[in-house]
Write an enzyme that holds these catalytic residues in place. Sequence first.
Site, PDB file in Angstrom:
ATOM      1  N   HIS A 161      -7.002  21.486 -12.743  1.00 34.49           N
ATOM      2  CA  HIS A 161      -6.100  20.912 -11.723  1.00 34.49           C
ATOM      3  C   HIS A 161      -6.007  21.766 -10.467  1.00 34.49           C
ATOM      4  CE1 HIS A 161      -4.170  17.690 -14.233  1.00 34.49           C
ATOM      5  NE2 HIS A 161      -4.830  18.376 -15.157  1.00 34.49           N
ATOM      6  N   ASP A 375      -4.413  24.694  -2.199  1.00 29.15           N
ATOM      7  CA  ASP A 375      -3.801  23.812  -3.203  1.00 29.15           C
ATOM      8  C   ASP A 375      -4.892  22.955  -3.835  1.00 29.15           C
ATOM      9  OD1 ASP A 375      -1.888  22.401  -4.678  1.00 29.15           O
ATOM     10  OD2 ASP A 375      -0.517  22.250  -2.974  1.00 29.15           O
TER      11      ASP A 375
HETATM   12  C1  G6P Z   1       0.472  23.385 -11.333  1.00 26.90           C
HETATM   13  C2  G6P Z   1      -0.518  23.548 -12.489  1.00 26.90           C
HETATM   14  C3  G6P Z   1       0.034  22.946 -13.770  1.00 26.90           C
HETATM   15  C4  G6P Z   1       1.434  23.465 -14.034  1.00 26.90           C
HETATM   16  C5  G6P Z   1       2.348  23.207 -12.830  1.00 26.90           C
HETATM   17  C6  G6P Z   1       3.767  23.756 -13.035  1.00 26.90           C
HETATM   18  O1  G6P Z   1       0.516  22.056 -10.939  1.00 26.90           O
HETATM   19  O2  G6P Z   1      -1.771  22.994 -12.153  1.00 26.90           O
HETATM   20  O3  G6P Z   1      -0.811  23.254 -14.858  1.00 26.90           O
HETATM   21  O4  G6P Z   1       1.962  22.875 -15.193  1.00 26.90           O
HETATM   22  O5  G6P Z   1       1.776  23.830 -11.702  1.00 26.90           O
HETATM   23  O6  G6P Z   1       3.742  25.099 -13.380  1.00 26.90           O
HETATM   24  P1  G6P Z   1       4.321  25.651 -14.767  1.00 26.90           P
HETATM   25  O7  G6P Z   1       3.842  27.069 -14.812  1.00 26.90           O
HETATM   26  O8  G6P Z   1       5.811  25.528 -14.619  1.00 26.90           O
HETATM   27  O9  G6P Z   1       3.781  24.804 -15.876  1.00 26.90           O
END
Ligand code: G6P
Length: 470
Positions: A161, A375
């Site tokens: 992602h 991003d």
């Molecule tokens: C980004 C990453 C995700 C992640 C999200 C929130 O979008 O690509 O994998 O889940 O951030 O971050 P966190 O560390 O809270 O899961």
Amino acid sequence: MSSHGFELVVVANRLPVERAADGTGWQPSPGGLVTALKPVVEATDGTWIGWSGTPDEDLEPFRAGGLRLVPVALSAEEAASYYEGFANSTLWPLYHDAIAPPQFERRWWDAYRLINARFAEATAAAAGDGATVWVQDYQLQLVPALLRQERPDVRIGFFNHIPFPGYEIYSQLSWRRQVVEGLLGSDLIGFQRHDDAANFLRAVRKLTDFKVRGSTVEIASPTGDATRPVRVGTYPISVDAQMLDELARRPDVVERSQRLRRELGDPQILLLGVDRLDYTKGILQRLRAYGELLDQNAFEGTDITMVQVASPSRERVDEYQRLRNEVEVVVGRINGDHSRLGTPALHYLHQSFPIEEMAAMYLATDVMLVTPLRDGMNLVAKEFIACRNDNRGVLVLSEFTGAADELRQALLINPYDIDATKQAILDAVHLPKQIAGRRMRALRRRVLGADVHHWAKTFLDALQHPEASG
Ligand code: G6P
């Protein structure tokens, strides 16, 4: 689940649910990934493997929100070294072009391997014969190869992602070869942008002896008499555009957007920023640009205000604590210099809001500022567009987001260039309505035409029917 296991297994660091505010049950986590995959998992005898987000919590498999879930437990020490450490203090900054210095700690790598093995083991146990497994994101890059060792019968897809960096940066990682080999356990590896896929293929060429033909890596068997293809492709993720479009038509949401503007003192122009409080998002640069415009009285008699939503994120990681302090100093300075009693120049909200409230904010906005330094995609830009069924509102967008590859009708900027950002904000404020409307219609065609359901279907079709996808 059939007696032989699930047909489809989604594997992600986080489960698609979070605890309800009253602490009693679970509710679906917000976000596109969950909305996209939930119907697919429900329709295909599937499951989702992930961490609950709370350390030291050992849960049995459970059902929530119509899904069967398999929790993977992490101790507090493991969360600190695998999640806060290797995932978010090594890989996250490294993959975002080292905007913040990546930290390299050998014990974090050991934890990353250990936890990836735990996820792979849980997946091997849950997957039925010939199942499809879809692994998500940078936290789990070793899972594909570990799973393949145990279960050569399953089809394995991986989607990254976040960006995949250029080789000059990627090669700083001591474990660069192991990570590439982990990913090459997949049948299909998806990236957000063409450039991310190209960077990955370059890393494969540099670090392995495998042949790369076009966008396929040929993995030679140990005996050298057979090869296994690993396809690499570009699958830009999106939002549930139709759901957002409908949400933004709901009378209560429209009314809330009007009330919001009144509560903000009926400004002539409202600027909005919405981000996780993360150093990749360019919040400081954006605020600097806005502050300088105010210092220079660049809006002249136009009554203007800005809202910056910065939702709390990864608060135990040092770099995030530092950023919060810096942002809050800048917010204080801007408000100290430019607010009037009862009408702040900048409304700063270190909070998260439900999607209905976000839709109302998007609708109330004149100029949306999405200015990350790097991003993978940026779904806020796409959410804003999906909500603007009135064809109004202008998007200022960083060219360093994955979204910029698709959203060419936005006002594109280099977020490091403060003068260019200031000029883009002024251009956006003064953009004639007719031109703004034409641009928004083009942006909406794009976002509504390729939503997150399209993303999931395209990836899964390519994974399950390699012959049809060429
Ligand atoms: C980004 C990453 C995700 C992640 C999200 C929130 O979008 O690509 O994998 O889940 O951030 O971050 P966190 O560390 O809270 O899961």
